[in-house]
Design an enzyme around this catalytic site. Structure first.
Site, PDB file in Angstrom:
ATOM      1  N   ASN A  96       1.409   9.853  -5.116  1.00  0.00           N
ATOM      2  CA  ASN A  96       0.546   9.928  -3.931  1.00  0.00           C
ATOM      3  C   ASN A  96       1.514  10.441  -2.863  1.00  0.00           C
ATOM      4  OD1 ASN A  96      -1.266   9.805  -2.070  1.00  0.00           O
ATOM      5  ND2 ASN A  96      -1.464   7.458  -2.244  1.00  0.00           N
ATOM      6  N   LYS A 111       0.370  11.399   0.083  1.00  0.00           N
ATOM      7  CA  LYS A 111      -0.211  10.817   1.254  1.00  0.00           C
ATOM      8  C   LYS A 111      -0.236  12.265   2.416  1.00  0.00           C
ATOM      9  CE  LYS A 111       1.006   6.331   0.152  1.00  0.00           C
ATOM     10  NZ  LYS A 111       1.324   4.716   0.726  1.00  0.00           N
ATOM     11  N   HIS A 170      -8.073   3.576  -1.770  1.00  0.00           N
ATOM     12  CA  HIS A 170      -6.722   3.042  -1.369  1.00  0.00           C
ATOM     13  C   HIS A 170      -6.716   2.419  -0.351  1.00  0.00           C
ATOM     14  CE1 HIS A 170      -2.403   3.701  -0.133  1.00  0.00           C
ATOM     15  NE2 HIS A 170      -2.319   4.022  -1.084  1.00  0.00           N
ATOM     16  N   GLU A 223      -4.952   2.213   2.287  1.00  0.00           N
ATOM     17  CA  GLU A 223      -4.984   2.890   3.790  1.00  0.00           C
ATOM     18  C   GLU A 223      -6.320   3.403   4.085  1.00  0.00           C
ATOM     19  OE1 GLU A 223      -1.872   5.365   2.520  1.00  0.00           O
ATOM     20  OE2 GLU A 223      -0.615   3.599   2.468  1.00  0.00           O
ATOM     21  N   GLU A 258      -2.432  -2.214  -6.257  1.00  0.00           N
ATOM     22  CA  GLU A 258      -1.484  -2.093  -5.115  1.00  0.00           C
ATOM     23  C   GLU A 258      -1.652  -3.183  -3.954  1.00  0.00           C
ATOM     24  OE1 GLU A 258      -0.357   2.318  -5.138  1.00  0.00           O
ATOM     25  OE2 GLU A 258      -1.967   1.968  -3.649  1.00  0.00           O
ATOM     26  N   GLY A 301       4.875   0.615   0.934  1.00  0.00           N
ATOM     27  CA  GLY A 301       5.473   1.143   2.209  1.00  0.00           C
ATOM     28  C   GLY A 301       6.550   0.173   2.967  1.00  0.00           C
ATOM     29  N   SER A 330       6.158   0.150  -3.330  1.00  0.00           N
ATOM     30  CA  SER A 330       7.460   0.071  -3.256  1.00  0.00           C
ATOM     31  C   SER A 330       8.192   0.495  -4.729  1.00  0.00           C
ATOM     32  CB  SER A 330       8.288  -0.928  -2.649  1.00  0.00           C
ATOM     33  OG  SER A 330       7.569  -0.918  -1.170  1.00  0.00           O
TER      34      SER A 330
HETATM   35  P1  13P Z   1       4.895   3.024  -1.501  1.00  0.00           P
HETATM   36  O1  13P Z   1       5.230   3.485  -2.827  1.00  0.00           O
HETATM   37  O2  13P Z   1       5.559   4.186  -0.395  1.00  0.00           O
HETATM   38  O3  13P Z   1       5.090   1.879  -1.369  1.00  0.00           O
HETATM   39  O4  13P Z   1       3.307   3.638  -1.425  1.00  0.00           O
HETATM   40  C1  13P Z   1       2.516   3.098  -2.624  1.00  0.00           C
HETATM   41  C2  13P Z   1       1.190   3.673  -2.658  1.00  0.00           C
HETATM   42  O5  13P Z   1       0.414   3.357  -1.477  1.00  0.00           O
HETATM   43  C3  13P Z   1       0.911   4.712  -3.495  1.00  0.00           C
HETATM   44  O6  13P Z   1      -0.468   5.088  -3.451  1.00  0.00           O
END
Ligand code: 13P
Length: 250
Positions: free
Chosen positions: A9, A11, A94, A96, A166, A172, A212
């Site tokens: 992803n 982003k 997601h 976010e 997740e 992150g 992560s």
């Molecule tokens: P990270 O791998 O940066 O922690 O992000 C995970 C994520 O949100 C994938 O959709």
């Protein structure tokens, strides 16, 4: 042999030229990768990346889509537009989007049903915040997001759906759920799916872990019985690290 589903992803990162360069590199280096692979660039890069990935073993994904097919919805991108570009999968719900753009389970479900209607494979993201985990609400949150997210999804369509667990606190942050903790939640998701559908449907479901994931922890996470792949953010932005994750078995 189990085939893992490794999805990057990207982003809100990478310009069109950066996305193209990355896709070209991945296409070359991962040509013999035995796993199911997907990259989800920003909307602006989808068309260019689609051209690069055509005929390769890497699927194209979108990070979101609008809840309507077409119409006066300024700023939205429709499922028909994604299909038109050769997009095969779409990340929905997601954290976010849930937290920064206030998407609720009802909206996520509406998008998921629309994706299925048009043959796009949804990746339904679910996961708890640290506060929810610490206050004993983990199962309640996972259960609500899973059941409401999959509302009205019929048994034959379930195989098109991937669940991504997740935990919000692991995204992150560099903090990964321990493989055991992650597997326990994946097992709980399977228990719910068995109740909602059937033990067979639950067993066949692909459940990715995200939060992560990096080259150093992939092998251990993937060795857990209920983890079937990874949804990777930060570590998918660099070709070397995404390749190491995708090729974790070699
Ligand atoms: P990270 O791998 O940066 O922690 O992000 C995970 C994520 O949100 C994938 O959709």
């Amino acid at each position: 042999m189990k085939k893992y589903y490794m999805a990057g992803n990207w982003k809100m990162h990478k310009t069109v030229s950066e996305s193209v360069a990355m896709a070209e590199e991945l296409k070359k280096v991962l040509a013999a990768c035995p796993e199911k692979l997907l990259v989800a660039p920003a909307f602006t890069s989808l068309q260019a990346v689609a051209t690069v990935l055509k005929g390769s073993n890497i699927l194209l994904g979108a990070q979101n889509m609008g809840p309507e097919e077409t119409g006066a919805h300024t700023g939205e991108v429709s499922v028909l537009m994604l299909k038109d570009l050769g997009v095969k999968a779409v990340i929905l719900g997601h954290s976010e989007r849930r937290h920064s753009y206030f998407e609720n389970d009802e909206l996520v479900n509406k998008k998921l049903l629309l994706a299925l209607k048009h043959g796009l494979e949804p990746i339904l993201c679910i996961g708890e915040t640290l506060l929810e985990r610490d206050s004993g609400k983990l199962e309640e949150v996972i259960s609500r997001q899973l059941k409401d997210g999959l509302k009205n999804v019929k048994k034959p369509d379930l195989k098109q759906v991937t669940i991504a667990y997740e935990p919000v606190w692991a995204i992150g942050t560099g903090k990964t759920a321990t493989p055991m903790d992650a597997d326990a939640v994946h097992l709980y998701i399977r228990k719910l799916l068995a109740e909602m559908y059937s033990p067979e449907h639950s067993k066949a479901m692909c459940i990715q872990y995200g939060g992560s994931v990096k080259p150093e922890n992939t092998r251990e996470l993937m060795s857990m019985p209920n983890i079937d792949g990874a949804l990777i953010g930060g570590a998918s932005l660099n070709a070397d690290s995404f390749v190491s994750i995708a090729m974790f078995r070699s």
